[in-house]
Design a protein around this motif. Structure first.
Motif, PDB file in Angstrom:
ATOM      1  N   TYR A  42       0.843  -1.198   0.000  1.00  0.00           N
ATOM      2  CA  TYR A  42       0.000   0.000   0.000  1.00  0.00           C
ATOM      3  C   TYR A  42       0.877   1.246   0.000  1.00  0.00           C
ATOM      4  CZ  TYR A  42      -3.071   3.677   1.719  1.00  0.00           C
ATOM      5  OH  TYR A  42      -3.755   4.848   1.869  1.00  0.00           O
ATOM      6  N   HIS A  51       2.327  -1.202   5.651  1.00  0.00           N
ATOM      7  CA  HIS A  51       2.149  -0.995   4.214  1.00  0.00           C
ATOM      8  C   HIS A  51       2.546  -2.221   3.403  1.00  0.00           C
ATOM      9  CE1 HIS A  51       1.832   3.668   4.105  1.00  0.00           C
ATOM     10  NE2 HIS A  51       1.140   3.134   5.091  1.00  0.00           N
ATOM     11  N   ALA A 100      -2.395   0.718  -4.468  1.00  0.00           N
ATOM     12  CA  ALA A 100      -1.996  -0.562  -3.888  1.00  0.00           C
ATOM     13  C   ALA A 100      -1.439  -1.434  -5.000  1.00  0.00           C
ATOM     14  CB  ALA A 100      -3.175  -1.246  -3.217  1.00  0.00           C
ATOM     15  N   TYR A 151      -5.915   4.803   7.064  1.00  0.00           N
ATOM     16  CA  TYR A 151      -5.269   3.531   7.379  1.00  0.00           C
ATOM     17  C   TYR A 151      -3.929   3.782   8.064  1.00  0.00           C
ATOM     18  CZ  TYR A 151      -2.928  -0.958   6.638  1.00  0.00           C
ATOM     19  OH  TYR A 151      -2.247  -2.134   6.819  1.00  0.00           O
ATOM     20  N   LEU A 199      -8.235   0.420   2.734  1.00  0.00           N
ATOM     21  CA  LEU A 199      -6.970   1.079   2.429  1.00  0.00           C
ATOM     22  C   LEU A 199      -7.273   2.504   1.986  1.00  0.00           C
ATOM     23  CD1 LEU A 199      -5.173  -1.826   0.530  1.00  0.00           C
ATOM     24  CD2 LEU A 199      -4.885  -1.127   2.927  1.00  0.00           C
TER      25      LEU A 199
END
Length: 295
Positions: A173, A241, A199, A237, A233
């Motif tokens: 992410y 990651h 992402a 958030y 996400l």
């Protein structure tokens, strides 16, 4: 000319569109929209959907539900079974979503593996994926392969699906901005996809061939959900990651959804190229042939 047509013409003016969708407090507006769209009140829902319809053609005839609790409920709607048949040919990778095809073609052989977001606006995969070991290995694999940009408009079906039988191994992410990702912004903001929240989905086909999909969020839509990762996400958030996964999907199986609409970038290694007829500007539906293995 009715008001709806006037509003649609206004939205198509490039300068006005860019100002209204980018020269605004993008993050604050996106957070507000995330809250507002979830209000479950008939008046709020009806007025919101009326405004939405004023700017676009919204066809809900394929929706699984006939009524919605909120604007968000309509955004993430499911479809009736069978309305998106998936190309069954084993050599075909189907489109993961309903979309308009944007920039597409061959990934560069250069160290950064250059691709394009629009004509004259290149970006290196290294900027999109970052500098981690996994990202570098994926870039090395993808050089000389193919890429395609799939843009979801606000009125489209917003869920995305596996283009082939695959295993999702890892999600990275990247937090970021919320620029609009429409063609107007892509012609003005360099490396836009590399700036926005996104992402990177690292997957492998059944024979071990790597596949990379990158859902990119945008203004009003800076939130995405993946079935393999049980969190939203988005800008709120605060978790790790790097998200290891071990999720297997059949071809056409749902993998996740946007909270409104945005863009999915698909990258494949050499040996897989664009299907015949796939080119910039074409409208494509989830399940239709997007990429093909060439023998």
């Amino acid at each position: 000319m009715n008001i709806s047509r006037q509003l649609q013409r206004l939205a198509l003016n490039e300068d006005i569109n860019f100002l209204l969708t980018n020269r605004v407090p993008r993050a604050a507006l996106t957070r507000f929209m995330g809250w507002f769209s979830r209000i479950r009140h008939p008046w709020v829902r009806d007025v919101s959907m009326a405004v939405w319809r004023a700017f676009t053609v919204l066809d809900l005839s394929e929706a699984k539900k006939t009524s919605f609790d909120s604007l968000h409920d309509c955004f993430v709607r499911e479809l009736k079974p069978g309305v998106r048949p998936v190309d069954p040919r084993p050599e075909v990778l189907s489109s993961p979503c309903d979309a308009i095809v944007g920039a597409c073609g061959r990934i560069g052989d250069d160290p950064g593996a250059q691709v394009f977001q629009a004509k004259g606006f290149p970006y290196p995969l290294a900027d999109l994926l970052g500098q981690g070991v996994r990202a570098k290995a994926m870039i090395d694999t993808l050089r000389g392969g193919s890429y395609v940009t799939l843009r979801l408009t606000s009125s489209m079906y917003h869920r995305f699906h596996a283009p082939a039988a695959l295993s999702l191994e890892h999600v990275t992410y990247h937090c970021g901005d919320t620029w609009n990702v429409n063609p107007i912004a892509l012609k003005r903001i360099e490396r836009l996809f590399c700036k926005n929240e996104r992402a990177a989905l690292h997957a492998r086909l059944e024979d071990g061939t790597p596949l990379l999909m990158v859902p990119v969020a945008a203004i009003l839509v800076a939130s995405m959900r993946l079935k393999a990762v049980d969190v939203a996400l988005n800008a709120q958030y605060r978790g790790p990651h790097q998200l290891p996964c071990a999720a297997r999907y059949d071809k056409g199986e749902e993998m996740g959804w946007f909270e409104h609409g945005s863009t999915i970038l698909v990258f494949t290694p050499p040996g897989i190229s664009l299907s015949d007829g796939v080119d910039t500007g074409r409208r494509i539906r989830m399940g239709e042939a997007l990429l093909v293995r060439r023998s």
